[in-house]
Design an enzyme around this catalytic site. Structure first.
Site: not given
Ligand SMILES: Cc1cc2nc3c(=O)[nH]c(=O)nc-3n(C[C@H](O)[C@H](O)[C@H](O)COP(=O)(O)O)c2cc1C
Length: 462
Positions: A142, A191-192, A195, A276-277, A279-280, A319, A348, A371
């Site tokens: 997501a 990222n912050r 939503f 689990s975000s 940023n909220t 999540k 997340n 990452g």
């Molecule tokens: C720019 C950005 C925006 C994201 N927005 C969401 C989101 O809206 N909802 C969510 O569940 N996860 C969000 N994520 C988290 C990713 O879905 C994922 O769980 C997280 O980045 C770890 O995976 P990765 O290391 O492969 O990026 C976001 C990640 C990034 C980098």
């Protein structure tokens, strides 16, 4: 197919060349007629100098030669070329502001300006989860396609599944920009976003159109008897997850998620409650034992009250964050088992700044880190959760995956499916076929005949 593309390309080149030469002639005639003695040149007859003729001949020769070579190449090789060619644009994207680059990428995928994977996935990667068939276990997580603008294009890249969202009930802007920060050396992003979402109505509209299409394709390709396929995505061209969020100012989180379920669950192959975000404000508190139990009960009830066809409602997943204590994990596992939650996504982004990120000044930005530096943290939590849930609940491993080997490690740590975001943002479409091939090799090397056999292998007693 390769031959057709090459012929079209040659035709276009030749026509544009011809037009150009006509313009040159016309221009020449115009200047010539203004002089005292107009040369005796017939109008609109192309005229090339010796050098020009040589160049044109060489170009046409090259194109014919290239076209002839391309026509001997099979579709799979040509597809491989296209995917590899996308690597050429990565440096251009890296040069842009991260959010602008992201917008461009989503728009390109929405318009179909991305390669389409025509090669079948390695059979060893195929699996069935929640009664849905996945041609491979690698999904896009997501946050990439928050508003479901590019589902078809992204699935066409060869992901086994794509999760859209997080979608909030009411449209909201998210946090002020800049809010996405790259750490390229570390293969990470902070990222912050908070939503930013066009809201459930806009997303439902888009998915409504796409869902209809998916349904049509499904019934025409899988049902010779013309049976109505109740759930569009089931045997369709790919699996679609819908990730639900809550509005920042909303005081009733459960009501927000319930609205999301009412409006979007009919389009989803699976639903996710994102609690689990980082940023909220207050969101992560919903992971507490009592809060989670109340929340899941309400959402499950809302989903089950709706009218579902033979296939039943979409599975409901939660999540979770990677920043949880052992006690938190035990609580979540207990609730998930007691309420028969269909799956957990682990995880997340993290609010921690593990080495080597902590040395980078960008690490001081507020927000969730994703990452490579998230890999170990999220994989350890995944393992813990696999053990706590006794392997009874399908887990989606997410966090720091950037290769097929990483995906394999997540599977051995307990994941049935995996997802990525950050590595895809850096690596682009070419990463997906590479990852699938690597994962297939890893499974074969480990002596496994299917993904099921490898799930949780590292958690079992020797
Ligand atoms: C720019 C950005 C925006 C994201 N927005 C969401 C989101 O809206 N909802 C969510 O569940 N996860 C969000 N994520 C988290 C990713 O879905 C994922 O769980 C997280 O980045 C770890 O995976 P990765 O290391 O492969 O990026 C976001 C990640 C990034 C980098």
């Amino acid at each position: 197919m390769a031959a057709r593309v090459a012929m079209k390309f040659m035709k276009e080149c030749f026509v544009s060349r011809k037009l150009k030469s006509n313009n040159i002639t016309r221009h020449y005639c115009a200047t010539a007629s203004s002089s005292t003695n107009p040369p005796n040149i017939p109008k609109k007859v192309p005229h090339f100098s010796k050098k020009g003729r040589l160049l044109t001949g060489a170009t046409i020769g090259l194109l014919i030669g290239g076209g002839a070579y391309a026509s001997t190449v099979d579709e799979a090789t040509f597809c491989g070329w296209l995917f590899n060619a996308t690597k050429l644009v990565n440096p251009f994207f890296a040069f842009l502001d991260p959010e602008v680059a992201h917008r461009l990428a989503v728009s390109a995928a929405a318009r179909g300006w991305v390669p389409i994977e025509k090669r079948p996935d390695p059979p060893i990667l195929e699996l069935e989860v929640w009664g849905r068939r996945f041609s491979n276990p690698i999904g896009l997580s997501a946050g990439f396609d928050k508003n479901a603008e590019a589902v078809e294009g992204l699935l066409g890249l060869g992901f086994g599944f794509v999760e859209v969202g997080s979608v909030t009930p009411v449209p909201q802007e998210g946090n002020p920009k800049p809010r996405i920060f790259r750490l390229p050396k570390e293969g990470a992003i902070i990222n912050r976003c908070g939503f930013n979402s066009e809201g459930i109505v806009a997303v439902a509209k888009r998915l409504g159109t796409q869902h209809g299409k998916r349904k049509l394709e499904t019934s025409s390709t899988t049902s010779s008897a013309g049976d109505e396929v109740v759930h569009g995505g089931k045997a369709g061209p790919g699996i679609l997850g819908v990730n639900l969020g809550k509005n920042k100012t909303s005081e009733d989180a459960a009501a927000d998620y319930v609205q999301g379920v009412h409006t979007l669950s009919q389009y989803a192959d699976y639903l996710v409650i994102n609690i689990s975000s980082p940023n909220t404000p207050g969101l992560r508190q919903l992971q507490g034992r009592k809060q989670l139990k109340d929340l899941v009960k309400k959402i499950q009830a809302a989903r089950d009250e709706m009218q579902w066809g033979e296939e039943g409602p979409p599975p409901l997943l939660v999540k979770i964050a990677p920043d949880l204590s052992k006690q938190d994990l035990e609580d979540i596992a207990a609730v998930a088992l007691a309420l028969r939650v269909d799956g957990l996504i682990i995880s997340n982004t993290t609010i921690q700044r593990p080495d080597p990120v902590s040395k980078n000044p960008v690490s001081e930005e507020t927000g969730g880190l994703s990452g490579k530096p998230l890999f170990d943290l999220s994989t350890n939590i995944l393992k813990d959760m696999y053990i706590l849930t006794k392997g009874k609940i399908p887990l989606i491993g997410c966090g720091g995956i950037s290769s097929g080997e990483d995906a394999y490690k997540k599977i051995r740590a307990g994941a049935t499916l995996v997802q990525l975001y950050t590595a895809f943002a850096y690596g682009g479409p070419a990463l997906i076929p590479t990852m699938k091939a690597e994962l297939a090799q890893c499974l074969e090397r480990g002596g496994y005949k299917s993904i099921y056999e490898a799930v949780g292998a590292d958690c079992r007693q020797p």
